[in-house]
Design a protein around this motif. Structure first.
Motif, short mmCIF file in Angstrom:
data_model
loop_
_atom_site.label_atom_id
_atom_site.label_comp_id
_atom_site.label_asym_id
_atom_site.label_seq_id
_atom_site.Cartn_x
_atom_site.Cartn_y
_atom_site.Cartn_z
N TYR A 61 0.82 -1.21 0.00
CA TYR A 61 0.00 0.00 0.00
C TYR A 61 0.86 1.27 0.00
N ARG A 84 3.11 4.44 -0.45
CA ARG A 84 3.43 5.29 -1.59
C ARG A 84 4.91 5.22 -1.95
N THR A 85 5.74 5.04 -0.93
CA THR A 85 7.19 4.99 -1.19
C THR A 85 7.58 3.76 -2.00
N GLY A 118 5.65 2.55 -4.47
CA GLY A 118 5.21 2.82 -5.83
C GLY A 118 4.67 1.60 -6.57
N ASN A 163 1.79 -0.80 -8.30
CA ASN A 163 0.50 -0.66 -8.99
C ASN A 163 -0.48 -1.74 -8.55
N LEU A 218 -1.84 3.29 -8.78
CA LEU A 218 -1.03 2.96 -7.62
C LEU A 218 -1.91 2.45 -6.48
N ALA A 222 -1.29 3.11 -3.53
CA ALA A 222 -1.38 4.26 -2.62
C ALA A 222 -2.48 5.23 -3.00
N ASP A 223 -3.01 5.10 -4.23
CA ASP A 223 -4.07 6.00 -4.68
C ASP A 223 -5.47 5.38 -4.58
N GLN A 249 -1.22 3.99 3.41
CA GLN A 249 -0.88 4.49 2.07
C GLN A 249 0.04 5.69 2.14
N LYS A 250 0.06 6.39 3.25
CA LYS A 250 0.86 7.61 3.37
C LYS A 250 2.34 7.33 3.63
#
Length: 207
Positions: free
Chosen positions: A149, A151-152, A154, A156, A162, A164-165, A205-206
């Motif tokens: 999850y 973001r670092t 990256g 998909n 992503l 994370a999105d 996700q952050k």
């Protein structure tokens, strides 16, 4: 007749009456009078009993069309990719972001999700790693790690974009129906619990 004789006569009469009323005629299983019979004979019908109150003679009836069972929450989305995308557009977490909800979401995540997704959501849960059954010295099967999850990292999603999105609706839809090797968690988590897990995943996700 003195009191002692009177009491004796009354006692004898009661005893005789008790014996007589408790004896059957040898052809039935009747045990005589029963106290408060309606206390243990149910007034309502059992689901599998015949019931003359309904035209088809059955007690168990189908619920009226359009009704919702008590405690059941309808989810007006199918498991299709189209409805996954629609859920992502239309659904927003209805729960307030509070410390209590977030803590409960974390606790639920650690119980139901971390075994695959990992404690921090990096896809490194315990069943993705080498494990040995000590009693039999047997290597257990490893499961492919789910995407992270964070973001670092990256990573998909298999449905695009992503991880994370992923928004509230998409995460909730996936928890409800499952995806790929992940099964549905609708039977393990109530709608409110799912939203709490969604809230915690958004925190992961952050990272």
């Amino acid at each position: 007749m003195n009191k002692r004789k009177l009491l004796g006569a009354v006692g004898a009469a009661v005893a005789i009456a008790a014996v007589v009323t408790s004896c059957g005629d040898g052809t039935t299983r009747s045990r005589g009078w029963e106290f408060s019979r309606n206390m243990y004979d149910p007034i309502g019908y059992n689901p599998d009993q015949p019931n003359a109150n309904f035209a088809d003679g059955k007690t168990a009836q189908m619920p009226p069309a359009g009704t919702t069972p008590v405690g059941f929450e309808r989810f007006p989305y199918t498991s299709s990719t189209a409805d996954y995308e629609r859920a992502g557009v239309e659904l927003i977490n209805p729960l307030a972001r509070t410390e209590a909800n977030l803590a409960q979401g974390e606790a639920l995540y650690q119980v139901y999700c971390a075994v695959c997704h990992g404690p921090e959501g990096h896809g490194d849960g315990s069943i993705t790693k080498d494990r040995t059954l000590e009693a039999e010295s047997r290597q257990l099967e490893n499961f492919p790690p789910p995407p992270s999850y964070a973001r670092t990292d990256g990573i998909n999603s298999s449905r695009g974009g992503l991880m994370a999105d992923l928004n509230d609706g998409k995460i909730y839809h996936t928890i409800t129906y499952g995806l790929n090797m992940m099964g549905s968690h609708a039977s393990q988590l109530s709608p409110e619990e799912r939203w709490k897990v969604v809230m915690y995943v958004r925190e992961l996700q952050k990272k």
